[in-house]
Design an enzyme around this catalytic site. Structure first.
Site, PDB file in Angstrom:
ATOM      1  N   ILE A 231       0.896  -1.155   0.000  1.00 44.62           N
ATOM      2  CA  ILE A 231       0.000   0.000   0.000  1.00 44.62           C
ATOM      3  C   ILE A 231       0.935   1.205   0.000  1.00 44.62           C
ATOM      4  O   ILE A 231       1.833   1.305   0.859  1.00 44.62           O
ATOM      5  CB  ILE A 231      -0.930  -0.009   1.257  1.00 44.62           C
ATOM      6  N   GLN A 236      -1.196   4.433   3.698  1.00 41.24           N
ATOM      7  CA  GLN A 236      -1.068   3.393   4.726  1.00 41.24           C
ATOM      8  C   GLN A 236      -1.808   3.789   6.013  1.00 41.24           C
ATOM      9  O   GLN A 236      -1.962   4.980   6.297  1.00 41.24           O
ATOM     10  CB  GLN A 236       0.415   3.139   5.036  1.00 41.24           C
ATOM     11  N   GLY A 237      -2.228   2.768   6.754  1.00 40.30           N
ATOM     12  CA  GLY A 237      -2.872   3.015   8.050  1.00 40.30           C
ATOM     13  C   GLY A 237      -4.307   3.505   7.936  1.00 40.30           C
ATOM     14  O   GLY A 237      -4.867   4.034   8.884  1.00 40.30           O
ATOM     15  N   GLU A 264       4.312 -16.071   0.532  1.00 38.04           N
ATOM     16  CA  GLU A 264       5.729 -16.362   0.355  1.00 38.04           C
ATOM     17  C   GLU A 264       6.534 -15.547   1.373  1.00 38.04           C
ATOM     18  O   GLU A 264       6.445 -14.315   1.370  1.00 38.04           O
ATOM     19  CB  GLU A 264       6.086 -15.937  -1.078  1.00 38.04           C
TER      20      GLU A 264
HETATM   21  C1  LIG Z   1       1.871  -3.891   5.433  1.00 40.17           C
HETATM   22  C2  LIG Z   1       0.930  -3.023   4.592  1.00 40.17           C
HETATM   23  C3  LIG Z   1       0.552  -3.769   3.326  1.00 40.17           C
HETATM   24  C4  LIG Z   1      -0.333  -2.745   5.433  1.00 40.17           C
HETATM   25  O1  LIG Z   1      -1.216  -1.940   4.673  1.00 40.17           O
HETATM   26  P1  LIG Z   1      -2.088  -0.786   5.365  1.00 40.17           P
HETATM   27  O2  LIG Z   1      -3.054  -0.287   4.381  1.00 40.17           O
HETATM   28  O3  LIG Z   1      -1.203   0.207   6.014  1.00 40.17           O
HETATM   29  O4  LIG Z   1      -2.839  -1.652   6.459  1.00 40.17           O
HETATM   30  P2  LIG Z   1      -4.141  -1.243   7.256  1.00 40.17           P
HETATM   31  O5  LIG Z   1      -4.390   0.211   7.118  1.00 40.17           O
HETATM   32  O6  LIG Z   1      -5.226  -2.163   6.886  1.00 40.17           O
HETATM   33  O7  LIG Z   1      -3.675  -1.546   8.734  1.00 40.17           O
HETATM   34  C5  LIG Z   1      -2.671  -0.744   9.327  1.00 40.17           C
HETATM   35  C6  LIG Z   1      -3.209  -0.037  10.580  1.00 40.17           C
HETATM   36  O8  LIG Z   1      -4.275   0.804  10.178  1.00 40.17           O
HETATM   37  C7  LIG Z   1      -5.314   0.768  11.179  1.00 40.17           C
HETATM   38  N1  LIG Z   1      -6.587   1.100  10.517  1.00 40.17           N
HETATM   39  C8  LIG Z   1      -6.919   2.355  10.179  1.00 40.17           C
HETATM   40  N2  LIG Z   1      -8.136   2.382   9.640  1.00 40.17           N
HETATM   41  C9  LIG Z   1      -8.597   1.125   9.596  1.00 40.17           C
HETATM   42  C10 LIG Z   1      -9.819   0.533   9.147  1.00 40.17           C
HETATM   43  N3  LIG Z   1     -10.788   1.259   8.612  1.00 40.17           N
HETATM   44  N4  LIG Z   1      -9.952  -0.806   9.221  1.00 40.17           N
HETATM   45  C11 LIG Z   1      -8.982  -1.553   9.749  1.00 40.17           C
HETATM   46  N5  LIG Z   1      -7.811  -1.035  10.205  1.00 40.17           N
HETATM   47  C12 LIG Z   1      -7.605   0.291  10.140  1.00 40.17           C
HETATM   48  C13 LIG Z   1      -5.220  -0.613  11.732  1.00 40.17           C
HETATM   49  O9  LIG Z   1      -5.662  -0.653  13.055  1.00 40.17           O
HETATM   50  C14 LIG Z   1      -3.753  -0.960  11.632  1.00 40.17           C
HETATM   51  O10 LIG Z   1      -3.134  -0.642  12.851  1.00 40.17           O
HETATM   52  P3  LIG Z   1      -1.935  -1.545  13.451  1.00 40.17           P
HETATM   53  O11 LIG Z   1      -0.812  -1.422  12.446  1.00 40.17           O
HETATM   54  O12 LIG Z   1      -1.660  -0.891  14.752  1.00 40.17           O
HETATM   55  O13 LIG Z   1      -2.470  -2.931  13.542  1.00 40.17           O
HETATM   56  C15 LIG Z   1       1.569  -1.639   4.264  1.00 40.17           C
HETATM   57  O14 LIG Z   1       1.951  -1.006   5.434  1.00 40.17           O
HETATM   58  C16 LIG Z   1       2.758  -1.752   3.328  1.00 40.17           C
HETATM   59  O15 LIG Z   1       2.587  -1.786   2.126  1.00 40.17           O
HETATM   60  N6  LIG Z   1       3.980  -1.777   3.916  1.00 40.17           N
HETATM   61  C17 LIG Z   1       5.222  -1.845   3.123  1.00 40.17           C
HETATM   62  C18 LIG Z   1       5.373  -3.137   2.362  1.00 40.17           C
HETATM   63  C19 LIG Z   1       5.143  -4.373   3.208  1.00 40.17           C
HETATM   64  O16 LIG Z   1       5.638  -4.491   4.303  1.00 40.17           O
HETATM   65  N7  LIG Z   1       4.366  -5.313   2.633  1.00 40.17           N
HETATM   66  C20 LIG Z   1       3.999  -6.540   3.310  1.00 40.17           C
HETATM   67  C21 LIG Z   1       4.914  -7.645   3.021  1.00 40.17           C
HETATM   68  S1  LIG Z   1       5.143  -8.053   1.329  1.00 40.17           S
END
Ligand SMILES: CC(C)(COP(=O)(O)OP(=O)(O)OC[C@H]1O[C@@H](n2cnc3c(N)ncnc32)[C@H](O)[C@@H]1OP(=O)(O)O)[C@@H](O)C(=O)NCCC(=O)NCCS
Length: 408
Positions: A231, A236-237, A264
């Site tokens: 994302i 993010q978040g 993976e």
């Molecule tokens: C890991 C990754 C895919 C997560 O995506 P994201 O969109 O940030 O994830 P989410 O928003 O669903 O969740 C992140 C946080 O947002 C919060 N959040 C905000 N609004 C939310 C909602 N409406 N519903 C659920 N969660 C929500 C969650 O509580 C969560 O908090 P936490 O981290 O304390 O558990 C993203 O951070 C990323 O791309 N990171 C870099 C690459 C990576 O690490 N990829 C994964 C391995 S390949």
């Protein structure tokens, strides 16, 4: 003439941290180009600039990689205030331009006016592939924003070129990222887009994506394996990761040939996200009902998670442990003890294996070669390790439970 130390000091001034020097941007409006508040920076650049993540030879280095928000048409420019050759004509600066050219596909521009012309074409940009899922997120300015998840494949016109631009972001945000061979038709691509308004028209901005490889399982099944998920940092978040993972799960659940869904080499943040999504999906299943949780991890749970949600046994076990923790009054000593034992029993598996291997090793050694208290030390260390693993696991589980409560 400057002595060796003074010279080293001078040269050090020409070193730049590439995580700060690289500036990324997703541009919707021409004014975003000069607006620093829309910039973001890589978390990693070691794959391009080496383990130190340093570029040598420039002061005030700024490597600009600006993308149009939807199609990701790219503006690439290198700026700096001075070059080391201005001071020392025998010292070569790093060729940062070539390093970046190795990872970004051709077709980018270095000219702002050309980039603005590309920006004007964004109104024609449409998401690739069929729409799988749509959802809204409350937003202070717009009231509500709409997002769409699409499933694309390499047969979508223009997708391969777009993917070539999109995957450059992996290098900056995934520590062990690698590019994939999109010619292989076993790849599925899931893309998230935000719908936004520009001059009365609806446009689409790229939010993130996931790649999944369909492995063959004998005799007639497939096992989709999540390869990479990203994302983009400005999004993010906000819950998009969870929406994407859930939509992908639901998509594969509908395909009879799918055995189960795996990942993976999953990172910790991916596992946390997956726990949250799988618990959300499983909490309504009869075999995971509260009154069943205290009876232990059951064959019914394994079967129901597998049949209805294509979740494998290992992941179903974590779901059970999270749901059981949520349903357990941990201030009740007896109940807390039961829970601890239940989880530690599973965690102890690998330690028991270690112990068996150690015992085998001992048989091959002469007694005098054995340190007398080695066994005891091992057991103690292993207990400490087990306790540490348990605490870390329960902390992760508690975060999932908090998140479920916050976004019920
Ligand atoms: C890991 C990754 C895919 C997560 O995506 P994201 O969109 O940030 O994830 P989410 O928003 O669903 O969740 C992140 C946080 O947002 C919060 N959040 C905000 N609004 C939310 C909602 N409406 N519903 C659920 N969660 C929500 C969650 O509580 C969560 O908090 P936490 O981290 O304390 O558990 C993203 O951070 C990323 O791309 N990171 C870099 C690459 C990576 O690490 N990829 C994964 C391995 S390949």
């Amino acid at each position: 003439m400057a002595g060796p130390n003074a010279m080293e000091k001078k040269l050090a001034e020409y070193k730049c941290d590439t995580n700060l020097a690289i500036t990324l941007k997703l541009v919707r409006f021409p004014e975003d180009i000069e607006d620093d508040s829309t910039s973001f920076h890589p978390e990693y650049s070691h794959q391009t600039f080496g383990d130190d993540e340093v570029a040598f030879g420039y002061k005030g280095l700024n490597i600009q990689l600006y993308y149009t928000a939807g199609n990701l048409s790219t503006l690439f420019r290198v700026r700096y205030s001075s070059k080391v050759t201005e001071l020392f004509d025998c010292v070569e600066p790093d060729d940062v331009e070539s390093k970046i050219r190795e990872i970004i596909p051709p077709g980018f521009t270095a000219n702002t006016d050309d980039f603005i012309s590309l920006l004007e074409k964004e109104a024609k940009f449409e998401p690739f592939g069929p729409l799988l899922h749509s959802y809204t997120v409350p937003n202070e300015e717009a009231g509500v924003l709409t997002y769409q998840i699409h499933k694309a494949d390499i047969t979508c016109p223009g997708f391969q070129e777009y993917h070539g631009r999109l995957q450059t972001f992996l290098m900056w945000f995934i520590e062990t990222a690698s590019f994939i061979d999109t010619d292989d038709d076993r790849w599925d691509f899931f893309l998230v887009f935000e719908k936004y308004n520009k001059d009365g028209e609806t446009l689409y901005a790229t939010v993130g994506y996931m790649t999944v490889y369909n492995y063959y399982v004998y005799p007639d099944k497939t096992r989709p394996r999540v390869s990479q998920m990203l994302i983009l940092p400005p999004f993010q978040g906000e819950g998009h990761g969870a929406q994407l993972l859930e939509a992908v799960h639901r998509f594969y659940c509908g395909l009879p040939k799918v055995q189960d869904i795996t990942a993976e080499d999953p990172s910790d943040n991916y596992v946390n996200l997956r726990d949250y999504v799988l618990v959300k999906l499983c909490q309504g299943l009869p075999s995971f009902a509260v009154e069943k949780l205290h009876l232990g991890f059951s064959a019914d749970m394994i079967k129901e998670a597998q049949d209805k949600l294509k979740i494998n046994k290992k992941h179903a076990r974590r779901v059970y442990e999270i749901l059981r923790l949520r349903a357990t009054d941990m201030s009740d000593e007896e109940k807390a003890r039961e829970y601890r034992l239940e989880v530690k029993k599973r965690l102890f598996g690998p330690y028991r294996k270690n112990q068996r291997e150690l015992a085998k090793m001992r048989k091959c050694l002469r007694p005098e070669e054995l340190v007398s208290h080695m066994g005891q030390m091992d057991t103690r260390t292993q207990h400490e390790e087990l306790e540490k693993s348990y605490q870390l696991l329960v902390d992760d589980y508690r975060r999932v439970i908090e998140r479920l409560a916050a976004h019920a």
